[in-house]
Design a protein around this motif. Structure first.
Motif, PDB file in Angstrom:
ATOM      1  N   TYR A  68      -2.831  -5.429  11.858  1.00  0.00           N
ATOM      2  CA  TYR A  68      -2.705  -6.762  11.445  1.00  0.00           C
ATOM      3  C   TYR A  68      -1.317  -7.131  11.256  1.00  0.00           C
ATOM      4  CZ  TYR A  68      -1.527  -4.795   6.614  1.00  0.00           C
ATOM      5  OH  TYR A  68      -1.128  -4.117   5.876  1.00  0.00           O
ATOM      6  N   PHE A  69      -1.135  -8.566  11.102  1.00  0.00           N
ATOM      7  CA  PHE A  69       0.483  -8.837  11.134  1.00  0.00           C
ATOM      8  C   PHE A  69       0.891  -8.675   9.509  1.00  0.00           C
ATOM      9  CE2 PHE A  69       4.240 -11.567  11.174  1.00  0.00           C
ATOM     10  CZ  PHE A  69       4.838 -11.178  12.330  1.00  0.00           C
ATOM     11  N   LEU A 107       3.220  -9.276   6.521  1.00  0.00           N
ATOM     12  CA  LEU A 107       4.190 -10.289   6.062  1.00  0.00           C
ATOM     13  C   LEU A 107       5.797  -9.439   5.724  1.00  0.00           C
ATOM     14  CD1 LEU A 107       2.350 -12.568   3.812  1.00  0.00           C
ATOM     15  CD2 LEU A 107       3.560 -13.093   5.959  1.00  0.00           C
ATOM     16  N   SER A 108       5.596  -8.435   4.904  1.00  0.00           N
ATOM     17  CA  SER A 108       6.759  -7.266   4.655  1.00  0.00           C
ATOM     18  C   SER A 108       7.466  -6.831   5.748  1.00  0.00           C
ATOM     19  CB  SER A 108       6.188  -6.422   3.617  1.00  0.00           C
ATOM     20  OG  SER A 108       5.465  -5.435   4.132  1.00  0.00           O
ATOM     21  N   GLN A 109       6.846  -6.428   6.831  1.00  0.00           N
ATOM     22  CA  GLN A 109       7.489  -5.823   7.899  1.00  0.00           C
ATOM     23  C   GLN A 109       7.743  -6.708   9.106  1.00  0.00           C
ATOM     24  OE1 GLN A 109       6.047  -1.681   8.757  1.00  0.00           O
ATOM     25  NE2 GLN A 109       4.774  -1.781   7.076  1.00  0.00           N
ATOM     26  N   ASN A 110       7.088  -8.067   9.108  1.00  0.00           N
ATOM     27  CA  ASN A 110       7.318  -8.989   9.975  1.00  0.00           C
ATOM     28  C   ASN A 110       6.962  -8.709  11.265  1.00  0.00           C
ATOM     29  OD1 ASN A 110       8.363 -11.496  10.796  1.00  0.00           O
ATOM     30  ND2 ASN A 110      10.241 -11.008  11.593  1.00  0.00           N
ATOM     31  N   LYS A 111       5.974  -7.699  11.506  1.00  0.00           N
ATOM     32  CA  LYS A 111       5.505  -7.417  12.878  1.00  0.00           C
ATOM     33  C   LYS A 111       3.736  -6.783  12.486  1.00  0.00           C
ATOM     34  CE  LYS A 111       6.787  -2.585  12.173  1.00  0.00           C
ATOM     35  NZ  LYS A 111       7.453  -1.426  12.732  1.00  0.00           N
ATOM     36  N   THR A 112       3.307  -6.686  13.766  1.00  0.00           N
ATOM     37  CA  THR A 112       1.897  -6.265  13.526  1.00  0.00           C
ATOM     38  C   THR A 112       1.599  -4.572  13.315  1.00  0.00           C
ATOM     39  OG1 THR A 112       1.096  -7.699  15.215  1.00  0.00           O
ATOM     40  CG2 THR A 112      -0.243  -5.860  14.887  1.00  0.00           C
ATOM     41  N   VAL A 113       1.047  -4.336  12.309  1.00  0.00           N
ATOM     42  CA  VAL A 113       1.137  -2.898  12.035  1.00  0.00           C
ATOM     43  C   VAL A 113      -0.372  -2.241  11.948  1.00  0.00           C
ATOM     44  CG1 VAL A 113       3.067  -2.994  10.397  1.00  0.00           C
ATOM     45  CG2 VAL A 113       0.833  -3.342   9.517  1.00  0.00           C
ATOM     46  N   THR A 114      -0.351  -1.156  12.071  1.00  0.00           N
ATOM     47  CA  THR A 114      -1.888  -0.494  11.711  1.00  0.00           C
ATOM     48  C   THR A 114      -1.923   0.505  10.593  1.00  0.00           C
ATOM     49  OG1 THR A 114      -2.045  -0.216  14.324  1.00  0.00           O
ATOM     50  CG2 THR A 114      -3.408   1.126  12.920  1.00  0.00           C
ATOM     51  N   GLU A 115      -2.884  -0.030   9.813  1.00  0.00           N
ATOM     52  CA  GLU A 115      -2.945   0.745   8.559  1.00  0.00           C
ATOM     53  C   GLU A 115      -4.299   1.582   8.044  1.00  0.00           C
ATOM     54  OE1 GLU A 115      -2.015  -0.275   3.806  1.00  0.00           O
ATOM     55  OE2 GLU A 115      -1.820  -1.753   5.377  1.00  0.00           O
ATOM     56  N   LEU A 116      -4.149   2.815   7.609  1.00  0.00           N
ATOM     57  CA  LEU A 116      -5.112   3.484   7.400  1.00  0.00           C
ATOM     58  C   LEU A 116      -5.297   3.344   5.892  1.00  0.00           C
ATOM     59  CD1 LEU A 116      -4.782   6.733   9.234  1.00  0.00           C
ATOM     60  CD2 LEU A 116      -6.337   4.986   9.721  1.00  0.00           C
ATOM     61  N   VAL A 117      -6.860   2.696   5.503  1.00  0.00           N
ATOM     62  CA  VAL A 117      -6.818   2.566   3.868  1.00  0.00           C
ATOM     63  C   VAL A 117      -8.367   3.334   3.760  1.00  0.00           C
ATOM     64  CG1 VAL A 117      -7.611   0.776   2.283  1.00  0.00           C
ATOM     65  CG2 VAL A 117      -5.757   0.422   4.163  1.00  0.00           C
ATOM     66  N   ASN A 118      -8.168   4.099   2.782  1.00  0.00           N
ATOM     67  CA  ASN A 118      -9.707   4.900   2.027  1.00  0.00           C
ATOM     68  C   ASN A 118     -10.497   4.167   1.423  1.00  0.00           C
ATOM     69  OD1 ASN A 118      -8.534   7.133   3.866  1.00  0.00           O
ATOM     70  ND2 ASN A 118      -7.984   8.213   1.986  1.00  0.00           N
ATOM     71  N   LEU A 119     -11.831   4.050   1.279  1.00  0.00           N
ATOM     72  CA  LEU A 119     -12.505   3.592   0.390  1.00  0.00           C
ATOM     73  C   LEU A 119     -12.824   4.464  -0.645  1.00  0.00           C
ATOM     74  CD1 LEU A 119     -15.521   1.523   2.101  1.00  0.00           C
ATOM     75  CD2 LEU A 119     -13.174   0.711   1.277  1.00  0.00           C
ATOM     76  N   SER A 120     -12.360   3.918  -1.996  1.00  0.00           N
ATOM     77  CA  SER A 120     -12.628   4.857  -3.099  1.00  0.00           C
ATOM     78  C   SER A 120     -14.175   4.573  -3.945  1.00  0.00           C
ATOM     79  CB  SER A 120     -11.207   4.571  -4.010  1.00  0.00           C
ATOM     80  OG  SER A 120     -11.697   5.228  -5.318  1.00  0.00           O
ATOM     81  N   PRO A 121     -14.845   5.459  -3.803  1.00  0.00           N
ATOM     82  CA  PRO A 121     -15.927   5.345  -4.356  1.00  0.00           C
ATOM     83  C   PRO A 121     -15.976   4.651  -5.861  1.00  0.00           C
ATOM     84  CG  PRO A 121     -15.934   7.525  -3.274  1.00  0.00           C
ATOM     85  CD  PRO A 121     -14.664   6.904  -3.285  1.00  0.00           C
ATOM     86  N   ASN A 122     -15.097   5.407  -6.770  1.00  0.00           N
ATOM     87  CA  ASN A 122     -15.137   4.759  -8.010  1.00  0.00           C
ATOM     88  C   ASN A 122     -14.436   3.385  -8.126  1.00  0.00           C
ATOM     89  OD1 ASN A 122     -15.706   7.285  -8.991  1.00  0.00           O
ATOM     90  ND2 ASN A 122     -13.624   8.179  -9.004  1.00  0.00           N
ATOM     91  N   GLU A 123     -14.102   2.853  -6.925  1.00  0.00           N
ATOM     92  CA  GLU A 123     -13.489   1.301  -7.096  1.00  0.00           C
ATOM     93  C   GLU A 123     -14.489   0.686  -6.386  1.00  0.00           C
ATOM     94  OE1 GLU A 123      -9.632   1.882  -5.915  1.00  0.00           O
ATOM     95  OE2 GLU A 123      -8.707   2.761  -7.632  1.00  0.00           O
ATOM     96  N   THR A 124     -15.251   1.078  -5.859  1.00  0.00           N
ATOM     97  CA  THR A 124     -16.436   0.294  -4.850  1.00  0.00           C
ATOM     98  C   THR A 124     -17.667  -0.060  -5.513  1.00  0.00           C
ATOM     99  OG1 THR A 124     -15.468   1.542  -2.956  1.00  0.00           O
ATOM    100  CG2 THR A 124     -17.649   0.478  -2.578  1.00  0.00           C
ATOM    101  N   SER A 125     -18.178  -1.334  -5.366  1.00  0.00           N
ATOM    102  CA  SER A 125     -19.415  -1.644  -5.856  1.00  0.00           C
ATOM    103  C   SER A 125     -20.390  -1.734  -4.442  1.00  0.00           C
ATOM    104  CB  SER A 125     -19.457  -3.242  -6.400  1.00  0.00           C
ATOM    105  OG  SER A 125     -18.856  -4.165  -5.364  1.00  0.00           O
ATOM    106  N   VAL A 126     -21.671  -1.688  -4.957  1.00  0.00           N
ATOM    107  CA  VAL A 126     -22.385  -1.535  -3.432  1.00  0.00           C
ATOM    108  C   VAL A 126     -23.818  -2.474  -3.756  1.00  0.00           C
ATOM    109  CG1 VAL A 126     -24.428   0.131  -2.761  1.00  0.00           C
ATOM    110  CG2 VAL A 126     -22.244   0.757  -3.872  1.00  0.00           C
ATOM    111  N   SER A 127     -24.135  -3.156  -2.696  1.00  0.00           N
ATOM    112  CA  SER A 127     -25.201  -4.028  -2.582  1.00  0.00           C
ATOM    113  C   SER A 127     -25.849  -3.926  -1.032  1.00  0.00           C
ATOM    114  CB  SER A 127     -24.796  -5.401  -2.794  1.00  0.00           C
ATOM    115  OG  SER A 127     -23.636  -5.875  -1.774  1.00  0.00           O
ATOM    116  N   GLY A 128     -26.812  -4.529  -0.824  1.00  0.00           N
ATOM    117  CA  GLY A 128     -27.419  -4.451   0.527  1.00  0.00           C
ATOM    118  C   GLY A 128     -28.750  -4.910   0.443  1.00  0.00           C
ATOM    119  N   SER A 129     -29.638  -4.593   1.224  1.00  0.00           N
ATOM    120  CA  SER A 129     -30.945  -5.147   1.492  1.00  0.00           C
ATOM    121  C   SER A 129     -31.685  -4.116   2.353  1.00  0.00           C
ATOM    122  CB  SER A 129     -31.037  -6.471   1.953  1.00  0.00           C
ATOM    123  OG  SER A 129     -30.464  -6.599   3.488  1.00  0.00           O
ATOM    124  N   CYS A 130     -33.090  -4.107   2.227  1.00  0.00           N
ATOM    125  CA  CYS A 130     -33.802  -3.513   3.077  1.00  0.00           C
ATOM    126  C   CYS A 130     -35.022  -4.059   3.617  1.00  0.00           C
ATOM    127  CB  CYS A 130     -34.537  -2.084   2.525  1.00  0.00           C
ATOM    128  SG  CYS A 130     -33.230  -0.922   2.019  1.00  0.00           S
TER     129      CYS A 130
END
Length: 417
Positions: free
Chosen positions: A244-245, A247-270
């Motif tokens: 994504y582009f 703002l702080s670096q003024n360029k397109t960057v590639t970032e790795l972000v981990n999903l933390s189970p303790n900070e994640t809510s779950v929903s869905g359907s079957c």
């Protein structure tokens, strides 16, 4: 007479196509207040059966389309907002919305088509009215902003049917009667229009890129049926790889972000042939995984991945979706397992890294995973040590045999005195 009829049909079809070149404007109101407004063009592709084969019908949403006031709604505390458009003899397109307070989305995309319409479905093998539904189609925006996507966006709704939107401007849960001037731009448009700012470079010290987050924590997630029983189980570590582009670096960057189970809510359907798992982290990151079951082969797979991210360093909310994937394949009644790290490509600007995955989206019993089918990568990794071990054992055996033969020959060259 036949020529006259054929000519009239041709003229109607020609006029219909001409009329479809412009977007339609649709509004849902309660009293004098507008709660949903959409300006869009839509085309449809539907594969249907004839008496001898299959055909594909392609047609457009006509200018004469009208909002169905009896089915459309601004929503209540117990029901969601709906925009339902009717056109032609028995055709309808519906968009159902949901919100988590900071974002709103198209939670359901419904298409109804009437096979008895011979102009669109010539030689159809039946005259049924067919309804197909797709959830989590990937149309998201920040509350009180207009979702804008000029680029064509194709969404599969199952049953051989798909809808393609273009020139779309849309807003739900509207606080005013017209579309907001503030826009949430889709990823496809950002890739075309986003360019580095032409203003002077900032004098502040550039922000260093974030360090790699390491291996994500493995979380356990589940989705329940209406009766409270578990219908989808998943245990895995997830890592987002997003470009994504900045703002702080003024360029397109590639970032790795981990999903933390303790900070994640779950929903869905079957559903009988589809299941979805929706993971939301801190109300700024929503990841949706959709699984599809092929009832003919009794095999299921991960068919769709959608990501909405609204991180502080982004110029606009990031959205990416692909509903034509074929990952994590397994057999109905079994779970899928893969201990190896995998990279699931979604779109050029987004991929999902998975770690130590075990998932079962159908036929979960006793809230436990069924017998696992291992992925090809794990099988290959297990096979390599076996092959290497067998090769070393064979080499040792060959050396031993050569040694024994050489020793025997050396003894044969001497005479006893």
């Amino acid at each position: 007479m036949k020529l006259s009829h054929a000519l009239s049909v041709l003229i109607i079809a020609w006029l219909t196509v001409i009329g479809h070149t412009q977007a339609v404007t649709l509004e849902v109101k309660t009293g004098n207040s507008t709660c949903i407004k959409a300006e869009l063009s839509a085309s449809f592709s539907i594969t249907y059966n004839t008496s001898t084969s299959t055909k594909t019908a392609k047609f457009f949403l006509p200018d004469s389309s009208m909002v169905d006031a009896s089915s459309s709604s601004c929503g209540t505390d117990s029901s969601s907002p709906w925009l339902v458009v009717v056109f032609g003899p028995g055709h309808a397109l519906g968009l159902g919305f949901s919100t988590n307070g900071s974002l709103y989305s198209v939670a359901n995309l419904t298409l109804q088509y009437n096979l008895s319409d011979t102009l669109i479905f010539p030689d159809a093998g039946s005259s049924d009215v067919v309804t197909v539904v797709s959830s989590s189609v990937g149309i998201w925006a920040t509350m009180n902003t207009t979702y804008r996507c000029e680029s064509p966006s194709n969404f599969s709704v199952g049953g051989g049917a798909s809808v393609t939107f273009s020139g779309m401007r849309l807003e739900a849960y509207m606080p005013q009667n017209d579309l907001s001037a503030t826009e949430s731009v889709c990823t496809a448009d950002q890739a075309i229009t986003t360019a580095p700012p032409t203003t002077a470079a900032p004098t502040t010290t550039p922000v260093a890129p974030p360090s790699p987050p390491g291996t994500p924590e493995r979380g356990t997630y589940s989705v329940n049926n209406i009766n409270g029983s578990v219908c989808l189980l998943a245990r895995m570590g997830l890592q987002l790889n997003v470009s994504y582009f900045s703002l702080s670096q003024n360029k397109t960057v590639t970032e790795l972000v981990n999903l933390s189970p303790n900070e994640t809510s779950v929903s869905g359907s079957c559903e009988p042939s589809s299941a979805s798992l929706v993971l939301t982290q801190e109300q700024v990151t929503t990841l949706s995984l959709t699984f599809t079951l092929n009832s003919t082969s009794n095999r299921y797979h991960l068919s769709g991945i959608t990501l909405l991210a609204n991180w502080s360093d982004m110029t606009a909310p990031f959205w990416a979706s692909n509903t034509s994937l074929d990952y994590l394949r397994s057999t109905l009644g079994r779970s899928y397992m893969c201990n190896a790290e995998q990279t699931l490509a979604v779109v050029p600007t987004f991929s999902l890294n998975t770690f130590r995955v075990q998932v079962q989206p159908f036929e979960v019993t006793t809230n436990q995973f069924a017998t696992a089918e291992e992925c090809q990568i794990d099988q290959t990794q297990m096979l390599i040590p076996i092959i290497v071990g067998a090769a070393l054992a064979g080499l040792v055996l060959i050396v031993l045999i050569a040694y024994l033969i050489g020793r025997k020959r050396s003894h044969a060259g001497y005479q006893t005195i």
